[in-house]
Design a protein around this motif. Sequence first.
Motif, PDB file in Angstrom:
ATOM      1  N   ARG A  64       0.823  -1.213   0.000  1.00 19.92           N
ATOM      2  CA  ARG A  64       0.000   0.000   0.000  1.00 19.92           C
ATOM      3  C   ARG A  64       0.856   1.262   0.000  1.00 19.92           C
ATOM      4  O   ARG A  64       0.418   2.310  -0.479  1.00 19.92           O
ATOM      5  CB  ARG A  64      -0.930   0.006   1.221  1.00 19.92           C
ATOM      6  CG  ARG A  64      -2.042  -1.021   1.165  1.00 19.92           C
ATOM      7  CD  ARG A  64      -2.994  -0.891   2.336  1.00 19.92           C
ATOM      8  NE  ARG A  64      -2.377  -1.283   3.606  1.00 19.92           N
ATOM      9  CZ  ARG A  64      -2.320  -2.528   4.069  1.00 19.92           C
ATOM     10  NH1 ARG A  64      -2.831  -3.516   3.359  1.00 19.92           N
ATOM     11  NH2 ARG A  64      -1.759  -2.802   5.249  1.00 19.92           N
ATOM     12  N   GLU A  65       2.071   1.146   0.512  1.00 16.39           N
ATOM     13  CA  GLU A  65       2.925   2.320   0.648  1.00 16.39           C
ATOM     14  C   GLU A  65       4.030   2.333  -0.399  1.00 16.39           C
ATOM     15  O   GLU A  65       3.790   2.673  -1.553  1.00 16.39           O
ATOM     16  CB  GLU A  65       3.468   2.379   2.084  1.00 16.39           C
ATOM     17  CG  GLU A  65       2.354   2.553   3.113  1.00 16.39           C
ATOM     18  CD  GLU A  65       2.853   2.655   4.536  1.00 16.39           C
ATOM     19  OE1 GLU A  65       2.015   2.834   5.436  1.00 16.39           O
ATOM     20  OE2 GLU A  65       4.075   2.564   4.781  1.00 16.39           O
ATOM     21  N   ASP A 106       3.699   3.328  -4.526  1.00 13.70           N
ATOM     22  CA  ASP A 106       3.881   4.774  -4.649  1.00 13.70           C
ATOM     23  C   ASP A 106       2.952   5.555  -3.725  1.00 13.70           C
ATOM     24  O   ASP A 106       2.534   6.665  -4.035  1.00 13.70           O
ATOM     25  CB  ASP A 106       3.671   5.221  -6.101  1.00 13.70           C
ATOM     26  CG  ASP A 106       4.725   4.660  -7.039  1.00 13.70           C
ATOM     27  OD1 ASP A 106       5.891   4.549  -6.601  1.00 13.70           O
ATOM     28  OD2 ASP A 106       4.395   4.324  -8.185  1.00 13.70           O
ATOM     29  N   PHE A 107       2.603   4.955  -2.593  1.00 18.82           N
ATOM     30  CA  PHE A 107       1.740   5.584  -1.586  1.00 18.82           C
ATOM     31  C   PHE A 107       0.389   6.013  -2.178  1.00 18.82           C
ATOM     32  O   PHE A 107      -0.246   6.948  -1.698  1.00 18.82           O
ATOM     33  CB  PHE A 107       2.451   6.771  -0.922  1.00 18.82           C
ATOM     34  CG  PHE A 107       3.619   6.350  -0.078  1.00 18.82           C
ATOM     35  CD1 PHE A 107       3.459   6.067   1.272  1.00 18.82           C
ATOM     36  CD2 PHE A 107       4.876   6.181  -0.639  1.00 18.82           C
ATOM     37  CE1 PHE A 107       4.531   5.651   2.046  1.00 18.82           C
ATOM     38  CE2 PHE A 107       5.960   5.760   0.127  1.00 18.82           C
ATOM     39  CZ  PHE A 107       5.787   5.497   1.478  1.00 18.82           C
ATOM     40  N   ASP A 108      -0.034   5.303  -3.206  1.00 12.08           N
ATOM     41  CA  ASP A 108      -1.333   5.558  -3.837  1.00 12.08           C
ATOM     42  C   ASP A 108      -1.956   4.212  -4.185  1.00 12.08           C
ATOM     43  O   ASP A 108      -1.987   3.801  -5.352  1.00 12.08           O
ATOM     44  CB  ASP A 108      -1.154   6.410  -5.097  1.00 12.08           C
ATOM     45  CG  ASP A 108      -2.482   6.934  -5.632  1.00 12.08           C
ATOM     46  OD1 ASP A 108      -3.548   6.429  -5.186  1.00 12.08           O
ATOM     47  OD2 ASP A 108      -2.461   7.838  -6.483  1.00 12.08           O
ATOM     48  N   PRO A 109      -2.476   3.496  -3.175  1.00  8.70           N
ATOM     49  CA  PRO A 109      -2.961   2.143  -3.417  1.00  8.70           C
ATOM     50  C   PRO A 109      -4.124   2.065  -4.398  1.00  8.70           C
ATOM     51  O   PRO A 109      -4.246   1.087  -5.132  1.00  8.70           O
ATOM     52  CB  PRO A 109      -3.364   1.654  -2.023  1.00  8.70           C
ATOM     53  CG  PRO A 109      -3.568   2.895  -1.213  1.00  8.70           C
ATOM     54  CD  PRO A 109      -2.602   3.889  -1.755  1.00  8.70           C
ATOM     55  N   VAL A 110      -4.964   3.086  -4.411  1.00  8.11           N
ATOM     56  CA  VAL A 110      -6.102   3.063  -5.338  1.00  8.11           C
ATOM     57  C   VAL A 110      -5.619   3.127  -6.782  1.00  8.11           C
ATOM     58  O   VAL A 110      -6.075   2.369  -7.646  1.00  8.11           O
ATOM     59  CB  VAL A 110      -7.076   4.223  -5.033  1.00  8.11           C
ATOM     60  CG1 VAL A 110      -8.168   4.303  -6.096  1.00  8.11           C
ATOM     61  CG2 VAL A 110      -7.696   4.035  -3.646  1.00  8.11           C
ATOM     62  N   ALA A 111      -4.669   4.005  -7.062  1.00  3.73           N
ATOM     63  CA  ALA A 111      -4.108   4.084  -8.407  1.00  3.73           C
ATOM     64  C   ALA A 111      -3.413   2.777  -8.784  1.00  3.73           C
ATOM     65  O   ALA A 111      -3.501   2.324  -9.934  1.00  3.73           O
ATOM     66  CB  ALA A 111      -3.134   5.253  -8.511  1.00  3.73           C
ATOM     67  N   SER A 112      -2.735   2.157  -7.814  1.00  2.00           N
ATOM     68  CA  SER A 112      -2.080   0.877  -8.077  1.00  2.00           C
ATOM     69  C   SER A 112      -3.098  -0.191  -8.454  1.00  2.00           C
ATOM     70  O   SER A 112      -2.882  -0.980  -9.389  1.00  2.00           O
ATOM     71  CB  SER A 112      -1.296   0.424  -6.843  1.00  2.00           C
ATOM     72  OG  SER A 112      -0.213   1.285  -6.588  1.00  2.00           O
TER      73      SER A 112
END
Length: 313
Positions: free
Chosen positions: A149-150, A154-160
Amino acid sequence: MSGRIETVSIPNIAWKTAADIHFPPNFDEKKKYPAVVSAHPIGSCKEQTSGNIYGKAIVKAGFVVVTFDASFQGASGGGPRFIEDPEFRVSDFRFVVDFIQTLPYVDAERIGVLGICGGGGYAINAAMTDYRYKCCVGITPVNFGRLSREAFGDFDPVASLEKMAKQRTIEAQGGDRLVINLLPPTVDDAKKATTDIDVIEATEYYKTSRGQAPNGCTSGLFSFNSAALAWDAFNHAEVLMTKPLMVVVGDKPGGFGAYRDAQEIYGRAGSKQKHIVALPGISHYMLYDKPEAVQPALERVLPFFKEHLGEAR
């Protein structure tokens, strides 16, 4: 039979898990031995640190040690390759203990577990949910769900998750699989890309003769990483972690977050007997193989296992 290693194939869900059984000095098949399962880090294999460093030392102390490759990785079966799914990783521990508790020279009531890095997080979760493991050690343990998640996301789990969904659709429709390398190709590349101690030292370990092994691929199938983002190695630890626990970590924190994860599980674990060992001046990857880190770790770990698992009888 002293120092003997036996390679075995352990039945898993629909494939085989590759494992090595390490026998202690002066092994006597008529005795009952305590056993320790040793688990490798993320993107690693049983020949790296879990077997050749910690496994070797625990064997010398008189235990039977079993090291294994995660499903979809190393010499173990399962496909597609390079999946890093926490549920499967923890499930592997259950199949391994299924197997070793049937061995005539292993005392089924005296089996412990150890894991390094991500393997440490998985080992802790396994000990929380399979009480055949009587005690647990996490060496610089990392919660892969939190890491995904971090830093890994890239500290953007939704985008991942959006990217993973699109990539899995591509692959399901016949497109090429996206296998990512978790590390830069060389130490120089790592130093150019970041100042983070974990990335630089990981590259030094995995991409040089120091720690390279044929099955230590440091690769991950991107489209199958989505399961990790909703997973937490320490979920319900306050209630479910009842077994004796020891976590060993260096006090030099890096981007992979082992220091904070060790502190978190130590604080959250419901274990009545729990210990945290923070080694001064030590970093995450020093605990993989550097004597100045490994030796003080073992000075705490080996007595812990002897206390809770005993000796051969």
